[in-house]
Design a protein around this motif. Sequence first.
Motif, PDB file in Angstrom:
ATOM      1  N   LEU A   1       0.679   4.433  -3.089  1.00 54.53           N
ATOM      2  CA  LEU A   1       0.345   5.513  -2.817  1.00 54.53           C
ATOM      3  C   LEU A   1       1.855   6.722  -3.424  1.00 54.53           C
ATOM      4  CD1 LEU A   1      -2.048   7.407  -2.043  1.00 54.53           C
ATOM      5  CD2 LEU A   1      -0.419   7.228   0.739  1.00 54.53           C
ATOM      6  N   MET A   2       2.892   5.816  -3.389  1.00 54.05           N
ATOM      7  CA  MET A   2       4.462   6.794  -4.165  1.00 54.05           C
ATOM      8  C   MET A   2       3.994   6.556  -5.465  1.00 54.05           C
ATOM      9  SD  MET A   2       7.614   5.880  -1.142  1.00 54.05           S
ATOM     10  CE  MET A   2       7.815   4.529  -2.097  1.00 54.05           C
TER      11      MET A   2
ATOM     12  N   PRO B   1       0.873  -1.274  -0.080  1.00 50.53           N
ATOM     13  CA  PRO B   1       0.034   0.101   0.198  1.00 50.53           C
ATOM     14  C   PRO B   1       0.703   1.283  -0.043  1.00 50.53           C
ATOM     15  CG  PRO B   1      -0.347  -1.022   2.188  1.00 50.53           C
ATOM     16  CD  PRO B   1       0.286  -2.399   1.363  1.00 50.53           C
ATOM     17  N   VAL B   2       1.981   1.603   0.461  1.00 53.37           N
ATOM     18  CA  VAL B   2       2.843   2.429   0.576  1.00 53.37           C
ATOM     19  C   VAL B   2       3.102   3.033  -0.882  1.00 53.37           C
ATOM     20  CG1 VAL B   2       4.312   3.947   1.571  1.00 53.37           C
ATOM     21  CG2 VAL B   2       3.332   1.736   3.228  1.00 53.37           C
ATOM     22  N   ASP B   3       4.309   1.581  -1.391  1.00 52.50           N
ATOM     23  CA  ASP B   3       3.914   1.778  -2.683  1.00 52.50           C
ATOM     24  C   ASP B   3       3.082   2.075  -3.375  1.00 52.50           C
ATOM     25  OD1 ASP B   3       6.312   0.480  -4.391  1.00 52.50           O
ATOM     26  OD2 ASP B   3       5.134  -0.238  -5.604  1.00 52.50           O
TER      27      ASP B   3
ATOM     28  N   TYR C   1      -7.236   4.917   1.200  1.00 49.22           N
ATOM     29  CA  TYR C   1      -6.069   5.584   2.474  1.00 49.22           C
ATOM     30  C   TYR C   1      -6.736   6.872   3.123  1.00 49.22           C
ATOM     31  CZ  TYR C   1      -2.589   3.438  -0.851  1.00 49.22           C
ATOM     32  OH  TYR C   1      -2.387   2.850  -1.405  1.00 49.22           O
TER      33      TYR C   1
ATOM     34  N   TYR D   1      -3.580   3.723   5.429  1.00 47.12           N
ATOM     35  CA  TYR D   1      -4.222   2.378   4.496  1.00 47.12           C
ATOM     36  C   TYR D   1      -5.308   1.768   5.568  1.00 47.12           C
ATOM     37  CZ  TYR D   1      -4.263  -2.090   2.670  1.00 47.12           C
ATOM     38  OH  TYR D   1      -5.075  -3.278   2.480  1.00 47.12           O
TER      39      TYR D   1
ATOM     40  N   GLY E   1      -7.720  -0.253   4.324  1.00 48.05           N
ATOM     41  CA  GLY E   1      -7.851  -1.547   3.450  1.00 48.05           C
ATOM     42  C   GLY E   1      -8.310  -1.621   2.337  1.00 48.05           C
TER      43      GLY E   1
END
Lengths: 894, 430
Positions: free
Chosen positions: A488-489, A484-486, A622, A608, A610
Motif C-alpha cells: 500500500l505504501m 500488505p503495508v509495503d 483494503y 487489510y 485479505g
Amino acid sequence: MSTFSRLGVMVGVAAALPAQSLVSPELAGDRQRAFDAAAGASQLRCRIDPVRPALDYALRFRTGYSIEFPMSQFEGAGHSLTTFVRVTPEGQKPLFLENSGTLQEVPVTKIDGQVGGTFVVGEGNYDVEVLAQDDAHRVCHSQWRIQAKRLGNERELIPATPAGAVEELSVSRPRPPVSEARNGRITVMLHAASMLPRSSKLQDSDVSALSGSLFTLLQQLPGLAVRLVVFNLAQRKLLFRQDDFTQADMGKVIRAISELQLALVDYRTLQQAGSPADLLTGLIETELRDAKPLEALIVLGPRLFTRDNTAIPAVDKPVSAPPLFYLQFQPQSALYRGVSGPPAGGRGSCLSCGAARGGIMGEPRLSDPQYPMGGPLGITDTIEKLLTRLKGKTLPVRTPHELADGVRRIQTGVGGNALAEGTAAEPVPKFTTPPEGPESATSAPQSPRRPAATSADQSPVAGPLHLPDTDKLPRVEAVPDVDPVDLLMRLRDQVLEHAVRIPNHTCVETIERQRFEPVVGRSPKSCDNLLAARKKPTYPPRLRLDTSDRLRLDVAMAPDKEIYSWAGASRFEEVELDEWIPQGAIGTGPFASFLLATFESRTPRFVYEGDRAIDGRALMEYSFNVPKAQSQYRVKAGKEWVITGYTGNLLVDTKTGELIRLAIRTEELPSETSSCETDSSLEYGSVQLDGSDYLLPKITHQRFIGRDGAEDENIVTFSACRAYQAESTLTFGSGPGAGLAVGARPDSLDLSPGLSVTVDLGTPIDADRSAAGDQIDGRIAKPIVGARREILVPEGALVHGRLMRVETRHSTPPEFTVALRWEAIEVDGARVPLALRPERGAGSLAGIIPGRGLRQRGMTIELPRPGEGSYGVYHSRAGHWEPGFRTEWTTAKP
Amino acid sequence: MLAFAFPLAAGEPYDPQVVLGRVVAKVLENNRRVPNYTCVETLTRRYFKPPATSLPRSCGVILESRGHTTPGLALTHVLTDRMRLDVAMTQRGEVFSWVGASRFEEGFIDRNAGLGPMSTGLFGSLLVLIFETDVKEFEFLGSQVVNGRSLMEYAFHVPWADSHYKVKAGKDWVYTAYSGKIRVDPETADLVGISENSAELPAATGECVSIVDLEFNLAKIGDGQFLMPKHALQHFVAPTGAEVESTTGFAGCREYRGESTVSFGDTPAPTDDRAAGAPVNPIALPPGTHFSFELTVPISADTAAAGDRFHGRLIEPMRDARQKVLAPKGTAVEGRVLRVESFPNPPAVLVGLHPEALEIRGTRVPVAAVPDWRQKTASRKRDRGRMAFDLPQPGEERSGTFRFPGEHAVVPRGFESDWTLVEPASHRHR
C-alpha cells in the motif's frame, strides 16, 4: 425518408415474407449496388422506423426495423417486396441482410401494410440502412445509427454475440464449443409451462423465454456437462431427458415444448397416484442421489399458479448436496429496458410490428397474468416450496437483465473451480478495458465490464450498478513475502507522484446518466429500511429505467478541486458543477479527487482485508473508513453543503502494485440531501500521456440512492487526455469569449433583439452518441433582415453552438430530446458571439394557427426547464436529427 | 536605508523617530554581534476545519469573512501535532535538525515537517528582512500600554518588488509582499514584538495568507544578552477556510560548542550525535532479522513531540537465521519519535516510532527497521480477522505508526512492537 399520413387501419404482411437472412460475402457487391442505385430510383411511399437493440433471454441484442406503407401501392396480384439491410459495425466493413416475399392479392384499399425484420448484433455501434424495393423497382430508404450496450451484470457474462458482430436471429443455431474439457456436471430441469395460468399451449413468448434462458445457461456455464430434464407438472410428465446436452441440441427442446398440448391430459396420468409435487420431488431426488456428483441443480420455469395443496413430500437432501437454484419466470406488470414490442415470431419475422415502431426491440414482454404479481391468495409455487425446503435459492426473472443477474449468482454459487479454465467462461469477474488511446470527443464510451459487486449489494435492483462485491471474489492464499503495508505504501507513493503531474493535464469526461424510477411510484422511506431492503438477495426488482442523458465535459485538477467546462470551451467554469448543470444527479471526484483524498493528506486507517483473485490476478484488498470529522466529502443539501463520512475499499495488484479499483460509499446522508447514500466505484488503469503513466479511472460508476426510492446512476469515462498546450491555457471566468471555442474573436454583431433567424442544422445529432457539451454547426437558412429590410446576415452564414441536453425517455416507444443553443456566428471570416432564443411565436406551438399567431384553447405548450429559456428543445421518436433540420429563433439581448 | 513617516507623533513623550532609530540600531548591532547559536524550537500546530457550508472560495472572501465570524464559519478543531527541533541561525539562514543531532541539514524541514505548514523565518530571518533588507519606511501608529508597559507601535509595508519574503508554492518558492507592525519599548529601545502578515498568496501555495505574531526577549547566549524570539503565534489560512494555528516556542538557546559543530548534508554523517565518535561497529545485524521491543519510558501525547527520543529494550533475544543470539533480551533500544498527532474526534493519538540503534554489550549499533506485519498477517489468515494499520507518511518508511485511543493518550511503558531489520541505505520506495 418518405412520410405519409397514417390511416387508422394497418395489416401485417410479414407472414408472407421470408426471414431476414445474411447475404453471403460473394453477393455483397450486388447488394451494395442496390443501395448505390437507390438514389436515382423512383420512390415507394413508405415509412421505415428503427427498432433499437435490446436484450432477449438468450442475452443477445435484437434489433431491426419496421416498414409501414399504403397497401394501395400494391393493388392487384403478383407484387413482391424485398428488403435489404446494410449494417456497418463501427470500424468494420458492412454486412448485408435481406428478405423478400410475394404479397397476397391486394384489393382497392386505404389501409396500411406493415413488415419488419429482426436481426442480432453484438455490443457496439452500428450504422444501419434499410432499403425496401418492390417489383416495380420503386424504393424506400432510411438509415440510422444504433448502439448495443450491456449494463450491470450483463457485462459480467460472456457475450452471446461477439462485439461488432451481426447475426441472424436463431436460438437453435449451435455455437462452436468453447471448451472440450468437462470439469463437472450440472442438471438443468426445465419446466415447460406457460406464463399464462390457463393457456392451452405454450405461447411464442414462453418458448422464446424458456429456450433463450436455457441457451444462456449453456453459454454461461461452459466446462460443465449438462443433463437436461424437461417436464410438465400439470401433465405429470417427463418430456425430455438428455445427458451432455449442448447448444446443438436446442432444436429438439424447442420442438418438444412447442408441440406440448397443455390442455390435453392423458387419462392414465389421472389414474396414477401421486401429485405434481411427487413428480417434482422424484425428479429432484433422482438428480441429488446420482452417483456422479453435481456442481449445481438449476430449475427453470414460470412461476406456478396451480392450486396444488398437497403437502410437499419429504426429501432427504444429501449432506454434500450441490447448490440449488430456481430461475422463476414471473410476469411483469411494468416495462423494463428492452421489454416491449411484439411477441417474437419465427426466424426474423415480425408480426404486428406497429407496437415496436421507433421503439426498442427486445425479448417479448412476459404475458400479463390473470393474477396479481404475488399470485392469488393461498396459491404457492410448488417448485419454490420444494426448493426452499432444500435450501435452494429462488431467483425471480422478469426481464433478460434479471436473467443476467440470476446467472451471475449461479456462477458465483457454482464456484470458480467447476467452470472451465482457459475458456471464455469467467468464474469471477474479469476486468477488461476499453481501447487505449484518445477517443474523439463525440464517440460514445465503451462499455468495460463492471467491477465485482459486494455481497452487501447483491440485490437484483434493476439498473447497471451492483456495487463492489469483493466478497464475491474468491479468497486465495496470500502471495508469500508480500507485505500488505509495503504494497500500500508503494501505491501511495505512486499516487503522490501522480498528484504532482495531474494538474498539468485535462481530459474529456463523458457522463452517461440514467434515472431509475420505482415501478410502484415514489414514496418516502426511511433509509434504514430502504438500504437494508436493497441488500437482501430476495429484494424484488422494483426500478425501471426512466430517462437517460449524456454529458461531455473537459475536466482538470485545480489545487483544491476538480474544475469543469463544456468540452472544448476555452475557459473552465468558476462555479460549482451542479450550478451550471442543475438538472439531474452529478458528482465530482472520479478524475482525481477521490484518489488524492485517500492518499494525499493524512491517510485514513487502513484495514487489510485479505487476498483476492480476479482472472488469475492476485490482489490485496483494503478497506478504510473516514469519519465525518476528518472527511472532505461534500454533498449538496439544497443550496448548502454537508460533509459526510465515508468508507472505502481498494483492490491492489499484489505483483505490480497497480490500483485496480477504488470504491467509495458515503454514510447515510442527512435528509436534507434527499438521498440515502452515494456509491462510487472506480476501475483504474494506467493511461499514457507524454510518455508517462497516469492513474485514471477507465470507468466510474456513481449511484445516487434517493430517499423516495428513485435512483440515479452515472457512468463516467475519460478520453482524449492531453497536456496543456501553449495555446490552451487554463483560465477561468465568464469574461468575453466564455463558452466559445478557442480562437473565437470577441467582436460583436449588432443585431437588435426580436429579429427572426432560421438555422439549418449542419452537424448530425444522434441520441445514441451525442452528448450535452458537444459542439455543433449550422447555417443561416434565410438572411437575417433588419427593421428596414436590410440584410444583416446573409443566407448560408455559419453558426456555431452546443448541445445542452441529449436525453432519452425510456417509454414505449422511447422519446428522444435534445436542447441546443447557438453561441457564435461567422461573419466575414470572424466568429462573433450570437445570442438567440428559440422562436415560440406563431406556428411554433401546436394549437397556434399558422400565419395568424392566434392562440387556441387547449393548445399544447412545453415550458422550458429552468435555465433552458434560451435553448431550442426538440423531440424525436427516431433519436436522430439529420443535417438540414430547421430551427426557428429570434435574436435576443446578449 | 530607512525612511520614517510620523504623522501622529505630536504629543508623544518620546520622539517616535528617535526611538525607532535607537531600536533599529540596537537590532542591527544585535544581529552583528550575536554569536553562532542554536535553540530548541517546539512547534505545536492545531488544525481547524470549517463547516461544509464554507465552500472553497476566493481568498478575498475568506479573509473578509475572518473579520466577521458567523456561526456558519465557526471552525472545528480536528487535529493537533507537535514537533521539536534544533534550529540554528547561520550565514546560510536558518537550519534545522532533530534535537541533539550532530548535524544540521538543509532541506530538513521539507523532509520532516510532516503534512502541516511551517514557517522557517521566525527564528531570526524576519529580523534581517525587516530591519536590514526589505522595509523602506516605517509609519508611527501610536503608543499603547501592554501589561503595564508603555509600547510604541510602527507599521511597515513591503511591496512585492522589494520583498525577500519567500513562500513555498509546490516545489518552487515565490516572493510575496507583506506588511505588519513592530512594537518597541521606548525606554530601553528594545524590540518587543512583531506582527506580520503576508499579502494574499498565490493559489499554488495552497494558502490565502500567513499571519504571525512574534514576541521577543533578551536571552543569555555565551557571555552576552541578545534579542531572541520567545514565542510565536502563526496562522495559516487556506482557501477552503481551513486554518492552522501554529505556536512556536524557543528554549535552551546556546552558543555553538566545540563538540557541537554545524555541518551540512553534502557529506556523509552518522545518524546520531554520539555515533560520530563511536568505534567502528563490530557487530553485523543482517537485514531480515526480526526483533521485538517494549518501551521503557512512556510517551505522552500531551507533551511528546516528533523529534523526541524514545527508549526501549528487547523483550526476546535477537537471533539470526541459525538462531544464534545477536543481541540478548533486555538490550537497550533507542530511537526517535517521528510523529505525534492527536485527534479529538474520534479521540485517538497517532505516534510514529523510528528505531535508530541498539546498545549491544556496550556497543551502540545503528539499525534501520520497519514494522514486522508478518505475524499479524499470518494470524489474520488463520482466524480471518482484520488487520488494521496506519500508513507511515512519505519519508517515514523506516518507522512504525501506532494508534492509541483517546485524545490525550499515553503510550505506556511496556508497549510492545515487532520489527524487521532492513538495509540502512536509501529509502525503500523513493
